[in-house]
Design a protein around this motif. Structure first.
Motif, mmCIF file in Angstrom:
data_model
loop_
_atom_site.group_PDB
_atom_site.id
_atom_site.type_symbol
_atom_site.label_atom_id
_atom_site.label_comp_id
_atom_site.label_asym_id
_atom_site.label_seq_id
_atom_site.Cartn_x
_atom_site.Cartn_y
_atom_site.Cartn_z
ATOM 1 N N ASP A 240 0.838 -1.203 0.000
ATOM 2 C CA ASP A 240 0.000 0.000 0.000
ATOM 3 C C ASP A 240 0.872 1.252 0.000
ATOM 4 O OD1 ASP A 240 -2.246 -1.584 0.037
ATOM 5 O OD2 ASP A 240 -2.504 -1.476 2.204
ATOM 6 N N GLY A 241 1.110 1.779 -1.192
ATOM 7 C CA GLY A 241 2.024 2.891 -1.357
ATOM 8 C C GLY A 241 1.387 4.249 -1.144
ATOM 9 N N VAL A 242 2.199 5.191 -0.710
ATOM 10 C CA VAL A 242 1.782 6.593 -0.582
ATOM 11 C C VAL A 242 2.900 7.465 -1.140
ATOM 12 C CG1 VAL A 242 1.101 8.468 0.954
ATOM 13 C CG2 VAL A 242 0.435 6.107 1.509
ATOM 14 N N LEU A 243 2.576 8.290 -2.119
ATOM 15 C CA LEU A 243 3.500 9.274 -2.661
ATOM 16 C C LEU A 243 3.204 10.628 -2.024
ATOM 17 C CD1 LEU A 243 5.582 10.267 -4.867
ATOM 18 C CD2 LEU A 243 3.565 10.778 -6.276
ATOM 19 N N LEU A 244 4.241 11.315 -1.541
ATOM 20 C CA LEU A 244 4.074 12.635 -0.940
ATOM 21 C C LEU A 244 5.057 13.600 -1.601
ATOM 22 C CD1 LEU A 244 3.766 11.575 2.823
ATOM 23 C CD2 LEU A 244 1.902 12.269 1.299
ATOM 24 N N ASP A 245 4.556 14.494 -2.439
ATOM 25 C CA ASP A 245 5.379 15.455 -3.181
ATOM 26 C C ASP A 245 5.310 16.826 -2.518
ATOM 27 O OD1 ASP A 245 6.111 13.598 -5.084
ATOM 28 O OD2 ASP A 245 4.746 14.331 -6.633
ATOM 29 N N HIS A 246 6.467 17.395 -2.205
ATOM 30 C CA HIS A 246 6.512 18.674 -1.483
ATOM 31 C C HIS A 246 6.332 19.887 -2.409
ATOM 32 C CE1 HIS A 246 10.560 19.976 -2.770
ATOM 33 N NE2 HIS A 246 10.940 18.713 -2.663
ATOM 34 N N SER B 215 11.087 21.619 1.115
ATOM 35 C CA SER B 215 12.035 20.511 1.152
ATOM 36 C C SER B 215 11.326 19.197 1.434
ATOM 37 C CB SER B 215 13.097 20.757 2.232
ATOM 38 O OG SER B 215 12.551 20.519 3.521
ATOM 39 N N ILE B 216 12.115 18.161 1.461
ATOM 40 C CA ILE B 216 11.620 16.820 1.744
ATOM 41 C C ILE B 216 10.926 16.746 3.104
ATOM 42 C CG2 ILE B 216 13.727 15.962 2.870
ATOM 43 C CD1 ILE B 216 13.438 13.429 1.124
ATOM 44 N N CYS B 217 11.314 17.665 4.014
ATOM 45 C CA CYS B 217 10.766 17.609 5.368
ATOM 46 C C CYS B 217 9.360 18.162 5.476
ATOM 47 C CB CYS B 217 11.711 18.309 6.341
ATOM 48 S SG CYS B 217 13.191 17.303 6.655
ATOM 49 N N SER B 218 8.822 18.723 4.388
ATOM 50 C CA SER B 218 7.422 19.148 4.408
ATOM 51 C C SER B 218 6.504 18.019 4.849
ATOM 52 C CB SER B 218 6.998 19.626 3.016
ATOM 53 O OG SER B 218 7.551 20.874 2.714
ATOM 54 N N PHE B 219 6.829 16.804 4.409
ATOM 55 C CA PHE B 219 5.943 15.672 4.649
ATOM 56 C C PHE B 219 6.543 14.601 5.556
ATOM 57 C CE2 PHE B 219 3.494 16.948 0.759
ATOM 58 C CZ PHE B 219 2.235 16.928 1.328
ATOM 59 N N VAL B 220 7.668 14.884 6.203
ATOM 60 C CA VAL B 220 8.300 13.844 7.021
ATOM 61 C C VAL B 220 7.397 13.388 8.161
ATOM 62 C CG1 VAL B 220 10.119 13.458 8.726
ATOM 63 C CG2 VAL B 220 10.707 14.236 6.457
ATOM 64 N N GLY B 221 6.759 14.325 8.862
ATOM 65 C CA GLY B 221 5.894 13.943 9.977
ATOM 66 C C GLY B 221 4.727 13.086 9.537
ATOM 67 N N ILE B 222 4.068 13.483 8.454
ATOM 68 C CA ILE B 222 2.961 12.693 7.894
ATOM 69 C C ILE B 222 3.475 11.339 7.430
ATOM 70 C CG2 ILE B 222 1.326 12.559 5.972
ATOM 71 C CD1 ILE B 222 0.381 14.513 7.999
ATOM 72 N N GLY B 223 4.645 11.339 6.778
ATOM 73 C CA GLY B 223 5.215 10.084 6.286
ATOM 74 C C GLY B 223 5.523 9.112 7.407
ATOM 75 N N GLN B 224 6.087 9.613 8.503
ATOM 76 C CA GLN B 224 6.375 8.754 9.657
ATOM 77 C C GLN B 224 5.099 8.127 10.207
ATOM 78 O OE1 GLN B 224 8.879 11.790 11.915
ATOM 79 N NE2 GLN B 224 9.740 9.876 12.663
ATOM 80 N N ALA B 225 4.071 8.949 10.357
ATOM 81 C CA ALA B 225 2.815 8.449 10.915
ATOM 82 C C ALA B 225 2.211 7.375 10.020
ATOM 83 C CB ALA B 225 1.831 9.600 11.097
ATOM 84 N N LEU B 226 2.259 7.588 8.713
ATOM 85 C CA LEU B 226 1.685 6.615 7.782
ATOM 86 C C LEU B 226 2.509 5.326 7.759
ATOM 87 C CD1 LEU B 226 0.745 9.007 4.857
ATOM 88 C CD2 LEU B 226 -0.849 7.767 6.334
ATOM 89 N N ALA B 227 3.825 5.455 7.809
ATOM 90 C CA ALA B 227 4.668 4.250 7.832
ATOM 91 C C ALA B 227 4.395 3.436 9.088
ATOM 92 C CB ALA B 227 6.139 4.649 7.750
ATOM 93 N N SER B 228 4.212 4.121 10.207
ATOM 94 C CA SER B 228 3.903 3.424 11.457
ATOM 95 C C SER B 228 2.560 2.718 11.395
ATOM 96 C CB SER B 228 3.910 4.411 12.628
ATOM 97 O OG SER B 228 5.196 4.950 12.832
ATOM 98 N N ALA B 229 1.661 3.238 10.555
ATOM 99 C CA ALA B 229 0.329 2.640 10.402
ATOM 100 C C ALA B 229 0.309 1.524 9.360
ATOM 101 C CB ALA B 229 -0.690 3.720 10.033
ATOM 102 N N GLY B 230 1.477 1.235 8.751
ATOM 103 C CA GLY B 230 1.566 0.107 7.839
ATOM 104 C C GLY B 230 1.624 0.448 6.366
ATOM 105 N N TYR B 231 1.849 1.722 6.042
ATOM 106 C CA TYR B 231 1.896 2.118 4.635
ATOM 107 C C TYR B 231 3.339 2.266 4.158
ATOM 108 C CZ TYR B 231 -2.993 2.873 5.555
ATOM 109 O OH TYR B 231 -4.297 2.672 5.930
ATOM 110 N N HIS B 232 3.511 2.164 2.854
ATOM 111 C CA HIS B 232 4.825 2.231 2.209
ATOM 112 C C HIS B 232 4.953 3.616 1.574
ATOM 113 C CE1 HIS B 232 7.891 -0.451 -0.114
ATOM 114 N NE2 HIS B 232 8.439 0.668 0.317
ATOM 115 N N VAL B 233 5.728 4.480 2.201
ATOM 116 C CA VAL B 233 5.744 5.894 1.851
ATOM 117 C C VAL B 233 7.020 6.259 1.100
ATOM 118 C CG1 VAL B 233 5.628 8.247 2.768
ATOM 119 C CG2 VAL B 233 4.397 6.389 3.929
#
Length: 241
Positions: free
Chosen positions: A53-59, A64-82
Protein backbone atom coordinates in the motif's frame (compact mmCIF):
# COMPACT_ATOMS: atom_id res chain seq x y z
CA UNK A 1 26.39 8.10 -5.79
CA UNK A 2 28.22 11.37 -6.27
CA UNK A 3 26.52 14.51 -7.57
CA UNK A 4 26.33 18.18 -6.64
CA UNK A 5 23.49 18.79 -4.16
CA UNK A 6 21.33 21.88 -4.57
CA UNK A 7 21.75 23.09 -0.99
CA UNK A 8 25.21 21.80 0.04
CA UNK A 9 25.13 23.70 3.34
CA UNK A 10 22.02 21.69 4.28
CA UNK A 11 23.20 18.31 2.99
CA UNK A 12 24.87 15.44 4.81
CA UNK A 13 25.73 11.84 3.93
CA UNK A 14 24.30 8.73 5.49
CA UNK A 15 26.41 5.77 6.57
CA UNK A 16 25.48 4.14 3.25
CA UNK A 17 26.71 7.17 1.33
CA UNK A 18 23.40 8.71 0.31
CA UNK A 19 23.02 12.47 0.39
CA UNK A 20 20.15 13.69 2.54
CA UNK A 21 18.81 17.03 3.75
CA UNK A 22 19.97 17.87 7.28
CA UNK A 23 16.33 18.70 8.11
CA UNK A 24 15.65 14.96 8.14
CA UNK A 25 15.81 13.64 11.73
CA UNK A 26 18.93 11.58 12.36
CA UNK A 27 16.91 8.48 13.18
CA UNK A 28 15.36 8.57 9.68
CA UNK A 29 18.45 9.24 7.61
CA UNK A 30 19.15 5.56 7.05
CA UNK A 31 15.85 5.52 5.12
CA UNK A 32 17.35 7.83 2.49
CA UNK A 33 17.87 6.63 -1.05
CA UNK A 34 18.65 8.15 -4.44
CA UNK A 35 16.39 8.20 -7.49
CA UNK A 36 17.37 8.89 -11.08
CA UNK A 37 14.86 10.64 -13.32
CA UNK A 38 14.25 9.91 -16.99
CA UNK A 39 16.45 12.89 -17.89
CA UNK A 40 19.30 11.76 -15.63
CA UNK A 41 18.81 14.02 -12.59
CA UNK A 42 19.57 12.46 -9.20
CA UNK A 43 17.06 13.00 -6.41
CA UNK A 44 17.31 12.44 -2.69
CA UNK A 45 14.30 10.57 -1.32
CA UNK A 46 13.01 8.90 1.82
CA UNK A 47 11.45 5.44 1.75
CA UNK A 48 9.52 4.81 4.95
CA UNK A 49 7.68 1.60 5.82
CA UNK A 50 7.05 -1.24 3.42
CA UNK A 51 4.31 -3.36 1.91
CA UNK A 52 1.93 -3.12 -1.05
CA UNK A 53 0.00 0.00 0.00
CA UNK A 54 2.02 2.89 -1.36
CA UNK A 55 1.78 6.59 -0.58
CA UNK A 56 3.50 9.27 -2.66
CA UNK A 57 4.07 12.64 -0.94
CA UNK A 58 5.38 15.45 -3.18
CA UNK A 59 6.51 18.67 -1.48
CA UNK A 60 6.07 22.30 -2.51
CA UNK A 61 8.45 24.22 -4.78
CA UNK A 62 10.89 26.14 -2.60
CA UNK A 63 10.31 23.81 0.36
CA UNK A 64 12.03 20.51 1.15
CA UNK A 65 11.62 16.82 1.74
CA UNK A 66 10.77 17.61 5.37
CA UNK A 67 7.42 19.15 4.41
CA UNK A 68 5.94 15.67 4.65
CA UNK A 69 8.30 13.84 7.02
CA UNK A 70 5.89 13.94 9.98
CA UNK A 71 2.96 12.69 7.89
CA UNK A 72 5.21 10.08 6.29
CA UNK A 73 6.38 8.75 9.66
CA UNK A 74 2.82 8.45 10.91
CA UNK A 75 1.68 6.61 7.78
CA UNK A 76 4.67 4.25 7.83
CA UNK A 77 3.90 3.42 11.46
CA UNK A 78 0.33 2.64 10.40
CA UNK A 79 1.57 0.11 7.84
CA UNK A 80 1.90 2.12 4.63
CA UNK A 81 4.82 2.23 2.21
CA UNK A 82 5.74 5.89 1.85
CA UNK A 83 8.01 7.56 -0.71
CA UNK A 84 8.92 11.24 -0.29
CA UNK A 85 11.10 12.63 -3.10
CA UNK A 86 12.97 15.92 -2.96
CA UNK A 87 12.65 17.95 -6.16
CA UNK A 88 15.59 18.76 -8.39
CA UNK A 89 17.22 22.06 -7.35
CA UNK A 90 16.01 21.50 -3.79
CA UNK A 91 17.84 20.26 -0.71
CA UNK A 92 20.05 17.22 -1.18
CA UNK A 93 18.82 16.54 -4.72
CA UNK A 94 20.99 17.35 -7.70
CA UNK A 95 21.39 20.93 -8.90
CA UNK A 96 20.11 21.03 -12.47
CA UNK A 97 19.91 23.66 -15.20
CA UNK A 98 16.44 22.31 -16.01
CA UNK A 99 13.77 23.22 -13.51
CA UNK A 100 10.82 22.91 -15.89
CA UNK A 101 10.36 19.15 -15.77
CA UNK A 102 9.57 18.53 -12.13
CA UNK A 103 6.93 16.03 -13.24
CA UNK A 104 9.80 13.69 -14.06
CA UNK A 105 10.81 13.81 -10.39
CA UNK A 106 7.37 12.57 -9.37
CA UNK A 107 7.53 9.93 -12.12
CA UNK A 108 10.81 8.63 -10.67
CA UNK A 109 9.31 8.38 -7.19
CA UNK A 110 6.33 6.37 -8.41
CA UNK A 111 8.61 4.07 -10.39
CA UNK A 112 10.63 3.46 -7.23
CA UNK A 113 7.48 2.67 -5.24
CA UNK A 114 6.60 0.03 -7.82
CA UNK A 115 10.12 -1.35 -7.79
CA UNK A 116 10.15 -1.81 -4.02
CA UNK A 117 6.81 -3.59 -3.89
CA UNK A 118 3.89 -1.17 -3.88
CA UNK A 119 0.86 -2.59 -5.70
CA UNK A 120 -1.40 0.47 -5.42
CA UNK A 121 -0.84 4.08 -4.48
CA UNK A 122 -2.36 7.07 -2.73
CA UNK A 123 -1.22 10.29 -4.40
CA UNK A 124 -0.45 13.27 -2.17
CA UNK A 125 1.12 16.64 -2.73
CA UNK A 126 1.33 20.24 -1.61
CA UNK A 127 1.40 23.23 -3.96
CA UNK A 128 3.19 22.18 -7.19
CA UNK A 129 3.77 18.79 -5.57
CA UNK A 130 0.06 18.10 -5.83
CA UNK A 131 0.05 19.20 -9.47
CA UNK A 132 2.84 16.79 -10.37
CA UNK A 133 1.36 13.97 -8.27
CA UNK A 134 -1.84 14.12 -10.32
CA UNK A 135 -0.10 14.11 -13.70
CA UNK A 136 2.39 11.39 -12.78
CA UNK A 137 -0.23 9.29 -11.01
CA UNK A 138 -2.54 8.92 -13.99
CA UNK A 139 0.36 8.08 -16.30
CA UNK A 140 1.65 5.06 -14.34
CA UNK A 141 0.19 1.54 -13.97
CA UNK A 142 -0.43 1.34 -10.22
CA UNK A 143 -4.12 1.64 -9.24
CA UNK A 144 -4.77 5.03 -7.60
CA UNK A 145 -6.77 4.61 -4.39
CA UNK A 146 -6.97 8.28 -3.38
CA UNK A 147 -5.73 11.83 -3.82
CA UNK A 148 -4.66 14.60 -1.42
CA UNK A 149 -4.23 18.14 -2.72
CA UNK A 150 -2.96 20.96 -0.48
CA UNK A 151 -2.85 24.45 -2.03
CA UNK A 152 -2.03 23.06 -5.48
CA UNK A 153 -2.26 25.14 -8.65
CA UNK A 154 -3.98 23.65 -11.66
CA UNK A 155 -0.80 24.26 -13.64
CA UNK A 156 2.83 24.46 -12.56
CA UNK A 157 6.22 24.19 -14.24
CA UNK A 158 4.78 23.26 -17.61
CA UNK A 159 2.52 20.65 -16.00
CA UNK A 160 -1.27 20.90 -16.46
CA UNK A 161 -3.15 18.80 -13.90
CA UNK A 162 -6.71 19.46 -15.10
CA UNK A 163 -6.86 16.63 -17.68
CA UNK A 164 -5.31 14.27 -15.13
CA UNK A 165 -7.61 15.07 -12.23
CA UNK A 166 -10.60 14.33 -14.49
CA UNK A 167 -9.25 10.77 -14.77
CA UNK A 168 -8.92 10.19 -11.02
CA UNK A 169 -12.15 8.63 -9.77
CA UNK A 170 -10.78 7.63 -6.37
CA UNK A 171 -11.75 9.58 -3.22
CA UNK A 172 -10.10 12.99 -3.28
CA UNK A 173 -9.43 15.63 -0.60
CA UNK A 174 -8.66 19.24 -1.55
CA UNK A 175 -7.44 21.63 1.19
CA UNK A 176 -6.76 25.34 0.75
CA UNK A 177 -6.75 28.59 2.70
CA UNK A 178 -8.68 31.54 1.25
CA UNK A 179 -5.98 33.90 2.52
CA UNK A 180 -3.22 32.21 0.50
CA UNK A 181 -1.95 34.76 -2.07
CA UNK A 182 -5.10 36.86 -1.60
CA UNK A 183 -7.36 34.11 -2.89
CA UNK A 184 -5.37 33.22 -6.01
CA UNK A 185 -4.48 29.76 -4.70
CA UNK A 186 -8.05 29.03 -3.64
CA UNK A 187 -9.19 29.79 -7.19
CA UNK A 188 -6.69 27.25 -8.56
CA UNK A 189 -7.68 24.55 -6.08
CA UNK A 190 -11.35 25.12 -6.82
CA UNK A 191 -10.57 24.64 -10.51
CA UNK A 192 -9.06 21.24 -9.75
CA UNK A 193 -11.93 20.36 -7.45
CA UNK A 194 -14.50 21.27 -10.12
CA UNK A 195 -12.65 19.20 -12.73
CA UNK A 196 -12.22 16.17 -10.43
CA UNK A 197 -13.55 12.87 -11.72
CA UNK A 198 -14.18 11.63 -8.18
CA UNK A 199 -17.70 11.14 -6.94
CA UNK A 200 -16.35 11.07 -3.37
CA UNK A 201 -14.56 14.41 -3.20
CA UNK A 202 -14.19 16.91 -0.40
CA UNK A 203 -13.12 20.55 -0.35
CA UNK A 204 -11.80 21.86 2.97
CA UNK A 205 -11.43 25.62 3.33
CA UNK A 206 -8.82 26.13 6.04
CA UNK A 207 -8.93 29.71 7.39
CA UNK A 208 -5.41 29.97 8.83
CA UNK A 209 -3.93 31.68 5.75
CA UNK A 210 -0.97 29.34 5.29
CA UNK A 211 0.25 27.59 2.14
CA UNK A 212 0.64 23.85 1.59
CA UNK A 213 2.02 21.89 4.52
CA UNK A 214 2.45 25.14 6.44
CA UNK A 215 -1.26 24.72 7.19
CA UNK A 216 -0.14 21.79 9.36
CA UNK A 217 3.27 22.93 10.55
CA UNK A 218 2.54 26.60 11.29
CA UNK A 219 -1.22 27.04 11.56
CA UNK A 220 -2.81 27.38 14.99
CA UNK A 221 -5.11 24.47 14.11
CA UNK A 222 -2.37 22.48 12.42
CA UNK A 223 -3.03 19.41 14.57
CA UNK A 224 -6.60 19.31 13.28
CA UNK A 225 -5.49 19.60 9.64
CA UNK A 226 -2.91 16.84 10.18
CA UNK A 227 -5.56 14.59 11.73
CA UNK A 228 -7.90 15.25 8.80
CA UNK A 229 -5.17 14.28 6.32
CA UNK A 230 -4.17 11.10 8.14
CA UNK A 231 -7.76 10.02 8.71
CA UNK A 232 -8.59 10.55 5.05
CA UNK A 233 -5.64 8.52 3.77
CA UNK A 234 -6.23 5.68 6.20
CA UNK A 235 -9.99 5.55 5.61
CA UNK A 236 -9.48 5.65 1.85
CA UNK A 237 -7.22 2.64 2.01
CA UNK A 238 -9.53 0.85 4.43
CA UNK A 239 -12.51 1.35 2.11
CA UNK A 240 -10.46 0.26 -0.90
CA UNK A 241 -9.62 -3.10 0.68
Amino acid sequence: MSYRPSWPDRTTRTAAGYQVNTCVPKELRDSATVLTTSDGVHLSALELGDGPDGVLLDHEQGYSICSFVGIGQALASAGYHVLIPEYRNHGASEKSADNEHIGRDSDAALAELRRVGARRVFLGGASCGGTTAIVSGVAQPLPVVGLLIMSSPARCGGVDAVPGVRRIHAPSLFIVSPGDMDGAVEKQVRELYAASGATDRRLVIEPNGYHGTDMIRRGSDGASVRATVLKFIESTYRNAS
